[in-house]
Design a protein around this motif. Structure first.
Motif, PDB file in Angstrom:
ATOM      1  N   VAL A   1      -3.568  34.924 -26.499  1.00 25.20           N
ATOM      2  CA  VAL A   1      -3.269  33.744 -25.687  1.00 25.20           C
ATOM      3  C   VAL A   1      -4.355  32.458 -25.554  1.00 25.20           C
ATOM      4  O   VAL A   1      -4.261  31.405 -25.533  1.00 25.20           O
ATOM      5  N   LEU A   2      -5.699  33.128 -25.432  1.00 23.10           N
ATOM      6  CA  LEU A   2      -6.769  32.127 -25.396  1.00 23.10           C
ATOM      7  C   LEU A   2      -6.721  31.152 -26.532  1.00 23.10           C
ATOM      8  O   LEU A   2      -7.072  30.004 -26.440  1.00 23.10           O
ATOM      9  N   ALA A   3      -6.582  31.664 -27.586  1.00 20.02           N
ATOM     10  CA  ALA A   3      -6.829  30.956 -28.814  1.00 20.02           C
ATOM     11  C   ALA A   3      -5.518  29.736 -28.824  1.00 20.02           C
ATOM     12  O   ALA A   3      -5.864  28.842 -29.619  1.00 20.02           O
ATOM     13  N   ARG A   4      -4.600  30.012 -28.457  1.00 22.06           N
ATOM     14  CA  ARG A   4      -3.485  29.458 -28.270  1.00 22.06           C
ATOM     15  C   ARG A   4      -3.313  28.060 -27.291  1.00 22.06           C
ATOM     16  O   ARG A   4      -2.618  27.075 -27.380  1.00 22.06           O
ATOM     17  N   ARG A   5      -4.356  28.420 -26.651  1.00 20.68           N
ATOM     18  CA  ARG A   5      -4.558  27.303 -25.419  1.00 20.68           C
ATOM     19  C   ARG A   5      -4.750  25.996 -25.757  1.00 20.68           C
ATOM     20  O   ARG A   5      -5.766  25.841 -26.825  1.00 20.68           O
ATOM     21  N   PRO A   6      -4.272  24.733 -25.407  1.00 23.85           N
ATOM     22  CA  PRO A   6      -4.670  23.517 -25.891  1.00 23.85           C
ATOM     23  C   PRO A   6      -5.979  23.179 -25.666  1.00 23.85           C
ATOM     24  O   PRO A   6      -6.814  23.675 -24.950  1.00 23.85           O
ATOM     25  N   ALA A   7      -6.694  22.741 -26.575  1.00 24.28           N
ATOM     26  CA  ALA A   7      -8.303  22.240 -26.536  1.00 24.28           C
ATOM     27  C   ALA A   7      -8.566  21.247 -25.445  1.00 24.28           C
ATOM     28  O   ALA A   7      -7.799  20.395 -25.554  1.00 24.28           O
ATOM     29  N   ILE A   8      -9.395  21.676 -24.537  1.00 24.35           N
ATOM     30  CA  ILE A   8      -9.783  20.734 -23.513  1.00 24.35           C
ATOM     31  C   ILE A   8     -10.598  19.579 -24.158  1.00 24.35           C
ATOM     32  O   ILE A   8     -10.326  18.393 -24.008  1.00 24.35           O
ATOM     33  N   THR A   9     -11.482  20.099 -25.021  1.00 23.34           N
ATOM     34  CA  THR A   9     -12.318  19.027 -25.653  1.00 23.34           C
ATOM     35  C   THR A   9     -12.830  19.577 -27.167  1.00 23.34           C
ATOM     36  O   THR A   9     -13.078  21.055 -27.086  1.00 23.34           O
ATOM     37  N   ARG A  10     -13.175  18.930 -28.149  1.00 24.08           N
ATOM     38  CA  ARG A  10     -13.718  19.383 -29.336  1.00 24.08           C
ATOM     39  C   ARG A  10     -15.019  18.679 -29.421  1.00 24.08           C
ATOM     40  O   ARG A  10     -15.138  17.510 -28.931  1.00 24.08           O
ATOM     41  N   MET A  11     -16.050  19.602 -29.596  1.00 26.02           N
ATOM     42  CA  MET A  11     -17.372  18.993 -29.998  1.00 26.02           C
ATOM     43  C   MET A  11     -17.349  18.437 -31.422  1.00 26.02           C
ATOM     44  O   MET A  11     -17.729  19.148 -32.380  1.00 26.02           O
ATOM     45  N   ALA A  12     -17.147  16.966 -31.462  1.00 26.30           N
ATOM     46  CA  ALA A  12     -16.770  16.543 -32.909  1.00 26.30           C
ATOM     47  C   ALA A  12     -17.992  16.000 -33.390  1.00 26.30           C
ATOM     48  O   ALA A  12     -18.124  15.677 -34.734  1.00 26.30           O
ATOM     49  N   GLY A  13     -19.090  16.147 -32.988  1.00 25.28           N
ATOM     50  CA  GLY A  13     -20.431  15.588 -33.408  1.00 25.28           C
ATOM     51  C   GLY A  13     -21.777  15.571 -32.702  1.00 25.28           C
ATOM     52  O   GLY A  13     -21.562  15.525 -31.493  1.00 25.28           O
ATOM     53  N   VAL A  14     -22.549  15.897 -33.392  1.00 23.00           N
ATOM     54  CA  VAL A  14     -24.049  16.014 -32.406  1.00 23.00           C
ATOM     55  C   VAL A  14     -25.061  15.358 -33.207  1.00 23.00           C
ATOM     56  O   VAL A  14     -25.186  15.117 -34.275  1.00 23.00           O
ATOM     57  N   GLY A  15     -26.297  15.022 -32.518  1.00 20.26           N
ATOM     58  CA  GLY A  15     -27.439  14.201 -32.815  1.00 20.26           C
ATOM     59  C   GLY A  15     -28.376  14.429 -31.832  1.00 20.26           C
ATOM     60  O   GLY A  15     -28.356  14.543 -30.607  1.00 20.26           O
ATOM     61  N   THR A  16     -29.779  14.479 -32.079  1.00 16.40           N
ATOM     62  CA  THR A  16     -30.946  14.753 -31.690  1.00 16.40           C
ATOM     63  C   THR A  16     -31.938  13.530 -32.060  1.00 16.40           C
ATOM     64  O   THR A  16     -31.838  12.882 -33.042  1.00 16.40           O
ATOM     65  N   ALA A  17     -33.025  13.536 -31.094  1.00 12.47           N
ATOM     66  CA  ALA A  17     -34.026  12.579 -31.264  1.00 12.47           C
ATOM     67  C   ALA A  17     -35.197  12.956 -30.599  1.00 12.47           C
ATOM     68  O   ALA A  17     -35.219  13.631 -29.512  1.00 12.47           O
ATOM     69  N   VAL A  18     -36.372  12.414 -30.994  1.00 17.25           N
ATOM     70  CA  VAL A  18     -37.563  12.817 -30.253  1.00 17.25           C
ATOM     71  C   VAL A  18     -38.324  11.511 -30.532  1.00 17.25           C
ATOM     72  O   VAL A  18     -38.161  10.722 -31.073  1.00 17.25           O
ATOM     73  N   ALA A  19     -39.517  11.637 -29.405  1.00 20.53           N
ATOM     74  CA  ALA A  19     -40.435  10.150 -29.424  1.00 20.53           C
ATOM     75  C   ALA A  19     -41.848  10.853 -29.375  1.00 20.53           C
ATOM     76  O   ALA A  19     -42.010  11.888 -29.121  1.00 20.53           O
ATOM     77  N   GLY A  20     -42.594   9.748 -29.230  1.00 17.09           N
ATOM     78  CA  GLY A  20     -43.980  10.136 -29.045  1.00 17.09           C
ATOM     79  C   GLY A  20     -44.708  10.530 -30.462  1.00 17.09           C
ATOM     80  O   GLY A  20     -44.120  10.523 -31.350  1.00 17.09           O
ATOM     81  N   THR A  21     -45.664  11.529 -30.327  1.00 15.75           N
ATOM     82  CA  THR A  21     -46.551  12.094 -31.452  1.00 15.75           C
ATOM     83  C   THR A  21     -46.336  13.609 -31.347  1.00 15.75           C
ATOM     84  O   THR A  21     -46.508  14.251 -30.427  1.00 15.75           O
ATOM     85  N   PRO A  22     -46.215  13.934 -32.687  1.00 16.77           N
ATOM     86  CA  PRO A  22     -46.110  15.599 -32.735  1.00 16.77           C
ATOM     87  C   PRO A  22     -47.506  16.115 -32.501  1.00 16.77           C
ATOM     88  O   PRO A  22     -48.443  15.532 -33.252  1.00 16.77           O
ATOM     89  N   ILE A  23     -47.543  17.181 -31.851  1.00 21.54           N
ATOM     90  CA  ILE A  23     -49.064  17.672 -31.658  1.00 21.54           C
ATOM     91  C   ILE A  23     -48.910  19.135 -31.288  1.00 21.54           C
ATOM     92  O   ILE A  23     -48.035  19.632 -30.395  1.00 21.54           O
ATOM     93  N   SER A  24     -49.913  19.771 -31.918  1.00 23.40           N
ATOM     94  CA  SER A  24     -49.998  21.181 -31.821  1.00 23.40           C
ATOM     95  C   SER A  24     -50.372  21.622 -30.583  1.00 23.40           C
ATOM     96  O   SER A  24     -51.390  21.110 -29.853  1.00 23.40           O
ATOM     97  N   GLN A  25     -50.363  22.967 -30.031  1.00 27.53           N
ATOM     98  CA  GLN A  25     -51.047  23.462 -28.658  1.00 27.53           C
ATOM     99  C   GLN A  25     -52.586  23.170 -29.015  1.00 27.53           C
ATOM    100  O   GLN A  25     -53.147  22.740 -27.925  1.00 27.53           O
ATOM    101  N   PRO A  26     -53.127  23.627 -29.911  1.00 29.71           N
ATOM    102  CA  PRO A  26     -54.555  23.539 -29.989  1.00 29.71           C
ATOM    103  C   PRO A  26     -55.295  22.018 -30.182  1.00 29.71           C
ATOM    104  O   PRO A  26     -56.181  21.870 -29.358  1.00 29.71           O
ATOM    105  N   GLU A  27     -54.242  21.489 -30.766  1.00 26.84           N
ATOM    106  CA  GLU A  27     -54.680  19.931 -30.650  1.00 26.84           C
ATOM    107  C   GLU A  27     -54.614  19.302 -29.150  1.00 26.84           C
ATOM    108  O   GLU A  27     -55.515  18.669 -28.873  1.00 26.84           O
ATOM    109  N   LEU A  28     -53.573  19.609 -28.620  1.00 26.80           N
ATOM    110  CA  LEU A  28     -53.470  19.347 -27.130  1.00 26.80           C
ATOM    111  C   LEU A  28     -54.531  19.720 -26.409  1.00 26.80           C
ATOM    112  O   LEU A  28     -55.049  19.041 -25.489  1.00 26.80           O
ATOM    113  N   LEU A  29     -55.156  20.791 -26.443  1.00 24.95           N
ATOM    114  CA  LEU A  29     -55.916  21.696 -25.540  1.00 24.95           C
ATOM    115  C   LEU A  29     -57.294  20.712 -25.953  1.00 24.95           C
ATOM    116  O   LEU A  29     -58.322  20.660 -24.877  1.00 24.95           O
ATOM    117  N   GLY A  30     -57.602  20.416 -27.149  1.00 21.97           N
ATOM    118  CA  GLY A  30     -58.870  19.605 -27.497  1.00 21.97           C
ATOM    119  C   GLY A  30     -58.665  18.176 -26.754  1.00 21.97           C
ATOM    120  O   GLY A  30     -59.535  17.804 -26.420  1.00 21.97           O
TER     121      GLY A  30
END
Length: 370
Positions: free
Chosen positions: A13-42
């Motif tokens: 029954v659950l599988a036959r329910r009409p889809a409320i929404t489909r997750m059709a696509g995903v995207g991510t992004a970052v900003a700033g500088t990649p920095i390790s924990q030891p580097e940040l401590l320094g």
């Protein structure tokens, strides 16, 4: 009728329910500088052994951060609240635009198809909201409806998904996007206290977007994304002060507080929420093939694994996101979902659970099916 037969009928029954929404696509992004924990401590000139241990035992290899510029002595002074708000606005728009464009493209659509934009952020306050600023930045049709979810914290991505899936159900075939853009660098206080350390050792800058569409028109299943079937929420009122963002009168700025006991509080209530989510579906926890959990921190992940009887493999994406980006707040679970989508291992008919947690204290879950 046997128990197994009842479970099979409920799942059918659950599988036959009409889809409320489909997750059709995903995207991510970052900003700033990649920095390790030891580097940040320094960079921050932190020598206290107890504080250093918090950074170095966080299960985080690196994060993306936008730190204040060094002065003539190489030191980085705390930024006043006004500068932090300016930073939030700049970074949230920069990251948000990238994540939004990627999600729409992966849904097989363009910005011209966008009909609703919901923006989530907790690391700064903007009026007009981030949705309006991004619409201007990207030249989105001004007739596009929009909403902003501000201040709910790390759980808010699923709160937004819940609301916008309802919008999609009312507008079948029309494209909507939930965008989480968190400039966590704009919520840092460089004062060397243990309270600040718990926060500064954990969070990173990141944005994540998911394109949503109901069952006809743009992205109608072509992206192979899962259908959103059900949500469950739980507010732990006894821990309402365990995570909070409040004005620090001594420092004349906002400050985030995270109680060290919160991982255990979340873990202790996770079983209740998954029970609510699966109630009436005929599904058991063992029927869930994919777990996409908020990368709230090493102890949070461990507590969820123990209390829900999961394996490290079940939360491999959550662990990987924490390692590579830290806690990117409300968009963390979408960073994990992107990794799962890129793996291409989810099969039609399989179920997944999305889980976030944050201030309130709050646990949010969603049940999805490929």
């Amino acid at each position: 009728m046997t128990t197994l037969a009842v479970r099979a009928e409920d799942a059918s029954v659950l599988a036959r329910r009409p889809a409320i929404t489909r997750m059709a696509g995903v995207g991510t992004a970052v900003a700033g500088t990649p920095i390790s924990q030891p580097e940040l401590l320094g960079l921050l000139e932190i020598t206290n052994p107890k504080i250093r241990s918090v950074y170095l035992n966080s299960a985080i290899d690196r994060r993306h951060l936008t730190l204040p510029a060094a002065d003539e002595h190489g030191r980085r002074a705390p930024e006043p609240q006004g500068d932090l708000l300016d930073k939030h606005k700049r970074i949230a728009i920069e990251m948000g635009a990238q994540a939004l464009l990627t999600a729409v493209q992966r849904a097989g659509a363009t910005l011209a198809d966008l009909r609703h934009l919901c923006c989530v952020t907790s690391t700064g306050f903007l009026t007009p909201g981030l949705s309006a600023l991004l619409m201007r930045e990207l030249g989105i049709d001004p007739r596009c409806s929009r909403s902003d979810i501000v201040g709910m914290g790390c759980n808010a991505g699923l709160n937004a998904l819940n609301v916008v899936s309802g919008w999609s159900a009312a507008h079948p075939g029309e494209l909507a996007v939930v965008l989480c853009s968190e400039a966590c660098s704009a919520a840092y206080a460089l004062d060397g206290t243990m309270r600040t350390t718990v926060v500064n050792s954990l969070f990173g800058d990141g944005a994540a977007a998911v394109a949503l569409v109901a069952d006809s028109g743009v992205g109608d299943g072509s992206a192979g994304g899962p259908r959103i079937l059900k949500f469950a929420s739980y507010l732990i009122t006894d821990a309402i002060d365990a995570m909070r963002y409040e004005w620090d009168r001594e420092k004349d700025r906002f400050s985030f507080f995270l109680d060290p006991q919160i991982p255990y509080v979340v873990g202790a209530h996770a079983e209740t929420v998954i029970g609510t989510l699966l109630d009436g579906t005929g599904l058991r926890r063992s029927d869930i093939a994919h777990w996409l959990v908020h990368s709230g921190g090493k102890k949070v992940i461990d507590a969820v694994v123990v209390n829900l009887g999961l394996t490290r493999h079940d939360v491999r994406h959550t662990i990987g996101v924490l390692r590579d980006y830290g806690n990117v707040s409300s968009g963390s679970f979408l960073f994990s979902y992107e990794r799962l989508a890129d793996e291409g291992v989810a099969r039609p008919g399989e179920y997944g659970v999305l889980m976030t947690m944050g201030p309130g204290s709050t646990i949010e879950m969603a049940l999805v099916q490929w």
